[in-house]
Design a protein around this motif. Structure first.
Motif, PDB file in Angstrom:
ATOM      1  N   THR A  66       0.858  -1.171   0.000  1.00  0.00           N
ATOM      2  CA  THR A  66       0.000   0.000   0.000  1.00  0.00           C
ATOM      3  C   THR A  66       0.898   1.225   0.000  1.00  0.00           C
ATOM      4  O   THR A  66       1.877   1.279   0.743  1.00  0.00           O
ATOM      5  N   ALA A  67       0.585   2.191  -0.826  1.00  0.00           N
ATOM      6  CA  ALA A  67       1.394   3.404  -0.874  1.00  0.00           C
ATOM      7  C   ALA A  67       0.902   4.400   0.167  1.00  0.00           C
ATOM      8  O   ALA A  67      -0.293   4.610   0.322  1.00  0.00           O
ATOM      9  N   VAL A  68       1.829   4.979   0.870  1.00  0.00           N
ATOM     10  CA  VAL A  68       1.525   6.063   1.794  1.00  0.00           C
ATOM     11  C   VAL A  68       2.223   7.299   1.235  1.00  0.00           C
ATOM     12  O   VAL A  68       3.429   7.300   1.035  1.00  0.00           O
ATOM     13  N   GLU A  80      -1.004  12.665   5.486  1.00  0.00           N
ATOM     14  CA  GLU A  80      -0.638  11.452   4.751  1.00  0.00           C
ATOM     15  C   GLU A  80      -1.908  10.848   4.173  1.00  0.00           C
ATOM     16  O   GLU A  80      -2.930  10.766   4.852  1.00  0.00           O
ATOM     17  N   VAL A  81      -1.827  10.449   2.902  1.00  0.00           N
ATOM     18  CA  VAL A  81      -2.940   9.771   2.247  1.00  0.00           C
ATOM     19  C   VAL A  81      -2.443   8.398   1.813  1.00  0.00           C
ATOM     20  O   VAL A  81      -1.264   8.223   1.509  1.00  0.00           O
ATOM     21  N   THR A  82      -3.332   7.412   1.818  1.00  0.00           N
ATOM     22  CA  THR A  82      -2.941   6.065   1.431  1.00  0.00           C
ATOM     23  C   THR A  82      -3.697   5.627   0.183  1.00  0.00           C
ATOM     24  O   THR A  82      -4.782   6.113  -0.106  1.00  0.00           O
ATOM     25  N   SER A  83      -3.085   4.711  -0.526  1.00  0.00           N
ATOM     26  CA  SER A  83      -3.722   4.145  -1.708  1.00  0.00           C
ATOM     27  C   SER A  83      -3.949   2.660  -1.454  1.00  0.00           C
ATOM     28  O   SER A  83      -3.442   2.100  -0.492  1.00  0.00           O
ATOM     29  N   TYR A  84      -4.685   2.060  -2.325  1.00  0.00           N
ATOM     30  CA  TYR A  84      -4.842   0.614  -2.262  1.00  0.00           C
ATOM     31  C   TYR A  84      -3.630  -0.042  -2.896  1.00  0.00           C
ATOM     32  O   TYR A  84      -2.837   0.601  -3.562  1.00  0.00           O
ATOM     33  N   ARG A  85      -3.495  -1.349  -2.711  1.00  0.00           N
ATOM     34  CA  ARG A  85      -2.288  -2.040  -3.148  1.00  0.00           C
ATOM     35  C   ARG A  85      -2.063  -2.003  -4.645  1.00  0.00           C
ATOM     36  O   ARG A  85      -0.977  -1.766  -5.109  1.00  0.00           O
ATOM     37  N   THR A 106       5.085  13.266  -1.913  1.00  0.00           N
ATOM     38  CA  THR A 106       6.068  12.192  -2.043  1.00  0.00           C
ATOM     39  C   THR A 106       5.444  10.922  -1.484  1.00  0.00           C
ATOM     40  O   THR A 106       4.600  10.981  -0.585  1.00  0.00           O
ATOM     41  N   CYS A 107       5.853   9.771  -2.020  1.00  0.00           N
ATOM     42  CA  CYS A 107       5.234   8.494  -1.627  1.00  0.00           C
ATOM     43  C   CYS A 107       6.292   7.465  -1.242  1.00  0.00           C
ATOM     44  O   CYS A 107       7.432   7.528  -1.691  1.00  0.00           O
TER      45      CYS A 107
END
Length: 158
Positions: A66-68, A80-85, A106-107
């Motif tokens: 998962t990207a943060v 901070e925002v998160t994405s799905y895998r 930045t991620c």
């Protein structure tokens, strides 16, 4: 028009609609900006994406992670925002800005970022069942009308 000509035209129509749908899906899947991961866990160094404040979608390029992403706006609080895998039709949501102006992002893992019309095309091609079923109906309806229901065929009497 004879039956073979009508069938040929309707099959050609279905192929044309299928190609248009495939192009839209390709545009949706491969559009966006790729952003490499930052070199530190906090995201303080490495490549940054300049977010202009339009709604966006983030998907991780790594299927297992998962990207943060850390978003630091010019005006407003950093979050901070998160994405799905990985890219999945139903697991991608829009991220709306909570700030005014622009921000740097930045991620922790490589991601694909979509903004503006790319978000709309992605949602239309991958998430909207009505659009998908509508395209299928538009593609197949003329073929069914000719082949199953016999429309467009002249009846001759002996």
């Amino acid at each position: 028009m004879n039956r073979k000509t009508l069938l040929g035209i309707t099959i050609g129509w279905a192929v044309l609609i299928g190609l248009v749908a495939a192009v839209l899906l390709g545009m949706a899947m491969f559009s966006g900006t790729s952003l490499a991961k930052s070199t530190t866990a906090s995201g303080s160094s490495g490549p940054a994406y300049s977010w202009d404040g339009k709604p966006m979608m983030i998907t991780s390029s790594d299927e297992k992670k998962t990207a943060v992403c850390r978003v630091v706006p010019e005006r407003g609080e950093a979050r901070e925002v998160t994405s799905y895998r990985a890219e999945s039709r139903y697991q991608v949501n829009r991220i709306t800005p909570w700030f005014s102006g622009s921000a740097k992002m930045t991620c922790t893992t490589p991601v694909r970022v979509r903004t503006g019309s790319q978000v709309t095309v992605y949602e239309l091609a991958t998430k909207n069942r009505i659009a998908q079923l509508g395209a299928a109906v538009v593609a197949v309806a003329p073929f069914l009308a000719v082949s199953v229901f016999g429309l467009g065929v002249r009846k001759t009497h002996a």
